[in-house]
Design a protein around this motif. Sequence first.
Motif, PDB file in Angstrom:
ATOM      1  N   LEU A  25      15.765  16.612 -28.628  1.00 46.07           N
ATOM      2  CA  LEU A  25      16.072  16.804 -29.479  1.00 46.07           C
ATOM      3  C   LEU A  25      14.394  17.778 -29.763  1.00 46.07           C
ATOM      4  O   LEU A  25      14.651  18.224 -30.946  1.00 46.07           O
ATOM      5  N   GLY A  26      13.442  17.647 -29.663  1.00 37.95           N
ATOM      6  CA  GLY A  26      11.901  17.643 -29.788  1.00 37.95           C
ATOM      7  C   GLY A  26      11.601  16.830 -31.053  1.00 37.95           C
ATOM      8  O   GLY A  26      10.875  17.372 -31.696  1.00 37.95           O
ATOM      9  N   GLN A  27      12.440  15.720 -30.870  1.00 41.36           N
ATOM     10  CA  GLN A  27      12.107  14.805 -31.839  1.00 41.36           C
ATOM     11  C   GLN A  27      10.381  14.154 -32.102  1.00 41.36           C
ATOM     12  O   GLN A  27      10.591  12.793 -31.417  1.00 41.36           O
ATOM     13  N   PHE A  29       8.053  13.654 -34.621  1.00 40.18           N
ATOM     14  CA  PHE A  29       7.733  13.001 -35.842  1.00 40.18           C
ATOM     15  C   PHE A  29       6.582  13.126 -36.771  1.00 40.18           C
ATOM     16  O   PHE A  29       6.166  12.736 -36.437  1.00 40.18           O
ATOM     17  N   GLU A  53      14.256  24.949 -43.904  1.00 34.95           N
ATOM     18  CA  GLU A  53      13.746  23.830 -43.285  1.00 34.95           C
ATOM     19  C   GLU A  53      14.677  23.611 -41.914  1.00 34.95           C
ATOM     20  O   GLU A  53      15.484  23.598 -42.276  1.00 34.95           O
ATOM     21  N   PRO A  56      14.523  19.191 -40.269  1.00 40.62           N
ATOM     22  CA  PRO A  56      14.054  18.113 -41.612  1.00 40.62           C
ATOM     23  C   PRO A  56      13.799  16.825 -41.266  1.00 40.62           C
ATOM     24  O   PRO A  56      12.861  15.817 -41.664  1.00 40.62           O
ATOM     25  N   GLY A  57      14.196  16.163 -39.990  1.00 39.89           N
ATOM     26  CA  GLY A  57      14.275  15.217 -39.367  1.00 39.89           C
ATOM     27  C   GLY A  57      14.004  13.670 -40.597  1.00 39.89           C
ATOM     28  O   GLY A  57      15.369  13.987 -40.942  1.00 39.89           O
ATOM     29  N   ALA A  60       9.788  14.465 -43.899  1.00 39.14           N
ATOM     30  CA  ALA A  60       8.369  14.319 -44.089  1.00 39.14           C
ATOM     31  C   ALA A  60       8.098  15.676 -44.781  1.00 39.14           C
ATOM     32  O   ALA A  60       7.118  15.519 -45.378  1.00 39.14           O
ATOM     33  N   GLU A  76      19.654  20.009 -40.557  1.00 40.14           N
ATOM     34  CA  GLU A  76      19.704  19.318 -39.281  1.00 40.14           C
ATOM     35  C   GLU A  76      21.144  19.122 -37.751  1.00 40.14           C
ATOM     36  O   GLU A  76      21.527  18.883 -38.619  1.00 40.14           O
ATOM     37  N   LEU A  81      20.437  11.758 -38.367  1.00 38.64           N
ATOM     38  CA  LEU A  81      19.398  11.572 -38.708  1.00 38.64           C
ATOM     39  C   LEU A  81      19.956  11.915 -40.101  1.00 38.64           C
ATOM     40  O   LEU A  81      18.733  11.584 -41.524  1.00 38.64           O
ATOM     41  N   ALA A 102      19.887  25.186 -35.181  1.00 42.25           N
ATOM     42  CA  ALA A 102      19.742  26.950 -35.518  1.00 42.25           C
ATOM     43  C   ALA A 102      19.494  28.088 -35.061  1.00 42.25           C
ATOM     44  O   ALA A 102      19.513  28.498 -34.786  1.00 42.25           O
ATOM     45  N   ASN A 131       9.225  22.370 -38.810  1.00 40.82           N
ATOM     46  CA  ASN A 131       7.972  21.596 -37.974  1.00 40.82           C
ATOM     47  C   ASN A 131       9.133  21.854 -36.631  1.00 40.82           C
ATOM     48  O   ASN A 131       9.567  20.939 -36.688  1.00 40.82           O
TER      49      ASN A 131
HETATM   50  N1  SAM Z   1      10.401  18.160 -39.992  1.00 40.85           N
HETATM   51  C1  SAM Z   1      10.106  16.884 -39.119  1.00 40.85           C
HETATM   52  C2  SAM Z   1       9.171  16.275 -39.066  1.00 40.85           C
HETATM   53  O1  SAM Z   1       8.172  17.051 -39.078  1.00 40.85           O
HETATM   54  O2  SAM Z   1       8.546  14.826 -38.891  1.00 40.85           O
HETATM   55  C3  SAM Z   1      11.098  16.524 -37.599  1.00 40.85           C
HETATM   56  C4  SAM Z   1      10.057  17.449 -37.129  1.00 40.85           C
HETATM   57  S1  SAM Z   1      10.427  17.527 -35.481  1.00 40.85           S
HETATM   58  C5  SAM Z   1       9.693  18.451 -34.427  1.00 40.85           C
HETATM   59  C6  SAM Z   1      12.308  19.069 -35.123  1.00 40.85           C
HETATM   60  C7  SAM Z   1      13.864  18.339 -35.339  1.00 40.85           C
HETATM   61  O3  SAM Z   1      14.703  19.535 -35.092  1.00 40.85           O
HETATM   62  C8  SAM Z   1      14.652  17.246 -35.695  1.00 40.85           C
HETATM   63  O4  SAM Z   1      14.709  16.306 -36.765  1.00 40.85           O
HETATM   64  C9  SAM Z   1      15.462  17.632 -34.508  1.00 40.85           C
HETATM   65  O5  SAM Z   1      16.682  16.341 -34.626  1.00 40.85           O
HETATM   66  C10 SAM Z   1      15.912  18.914 -35.306  1.00 40.85           C
HETATM   67  N2  SAM Z   1      16.497  19.878 -34.368  1.00 40.85           N
HETATM   68  C11 SAM Z   1      16.170  19.674 -33.228  1.00 40.85           C
HETATM   69  N3  SAM Z   1      16.728  21.052 -32.283  1.00 40.85           N
HETATM   70  C12 SAM Z   1      17.916  21.359 -33.518  1.00 40.85           C
HETATM   71  C13 SAM Z   1      18.502  23.107 -33.328  1.00 40.85           C
HETATM   72  N4  SAM Z   1      19.175  23.209 -32.618  1.00 40.85           N
HETATM   73  N5  SAM Z   1      18.718  23.292 -35.350  1.00 40.85           N
HETATM   74  C14 SAM Z   1      18.214  22.573 -36.164  1.00 40.85           C
HETATM   75  N6  SAM Z   1      17.576  21.194 -35.631  1.00 40.85           N
HETATM   76  C15 SAM Z   1      17.278  21.116 -34.929  1.00 40.85           C
END
Ligand code: SAM
Length: 294
Positions: A25-27, A29, A53, A56-57, A60, A76, A81, A102, A131
């Motif tokens: 999921l591209g996590q 943080f 946003e 939001p993970g 942060a 999210e 999470l 999203a 992010n």
């Molecule tokens: N905003 C947080 C931070 O900066 O620490 C987390 C950023 S992390 C790079 C990407 C976030 O997008 C994760 O929380 C992940 O679960 C969420 N995510 C991944 N795919 C998504 C989707 N298709 N729709 C919504 N959120 C998604």
Amino acid sequence: MYPVVGPGRLISFMQSRGLSPRRSLGQNFLVDANIARKIAEEARLRPEDVVVEIGPGLGALTLQLAGRAKMVVALEIDRGLLRALEEILGDRPEVRLVEGDALKADFDGLVEEALGLQDGGRLPDYKVVANLPYYITSPLLVRLLEGGFHIREMLLMLQAEVARRLVAPPGGKEYGALTLLVQYYARAAIVMHVPRTVFYPRPEVDSVVVRLEVHRRPPVEVGDRDFFFRVIRAAFGQRRKTLANALRSLVGTRGPVEEALAAAGIDPSRRGETLSLEEFAGLSRCLQACMGRR
Ligand code: SAM
């Protein structure tokens, strides 16, 4: 409220809730509150602003945005999470946490619901800050730009390699269909470079924050918009070919292509990657007119 700062605290917080970062999921943080604050500052929020946003993970960025805007709608996909986020942000009335994807979300609908506008109130323009999860950067950009949403500005952290494509000038390898799509809908600028060290886990690529100021009206007249983007895709689909040859595969025959290139004042031996947005717009209009006459 739980300020997630530093990888140590993030790891122990996640472990205590049975969570771990999901690569799929591209996590990655943000674990540096200073960087999160700088990004929020670059969002240039006013107290009356509404922000969506994406991802939001563990909050942060959300925490930094919340104090600066009237409302933050945080979308999210990861339910685990979201539960943790409710703990972190539950006492912030200006934050709405929404579970969803999203790539499928109706962003205007989310804002309408958050503002309680179902009975016909006027939907304000809003900002998108994220992010991004890098595995969906390109399709998400396309959706955010082409979706016709009331988005005024976006501040997006994404992979440096994609960011360079968004702001590339004509003529180079990085200039392509994505550059032109972004230019058609928005003015793009790189705002800051972000080192890998401020994420947990560390991503394998460098990151950049990009600002996209959405045009109220497109900067060029293209006639049929779908056709315009088909012309662009055809031109870049076969990058090594001359424009005349690349476009023949779109139109079928040589005649209208040669006629349109002449009418648009474009040398047929040029390659697609050398044409500006304005030149593609002119070429697409001429091609539509030439085809219409046959
Ligand atoms: N905003 C947080 C931070 O900066 O620490 C987390 C950023 S992390 C790079 C990407 C976030 O997008 C994760 O929380 C992940 O679960 C969420 N995510 C991944 N795919 C998504 C989707 N298709 N729709 C919504 N959120 C998604």
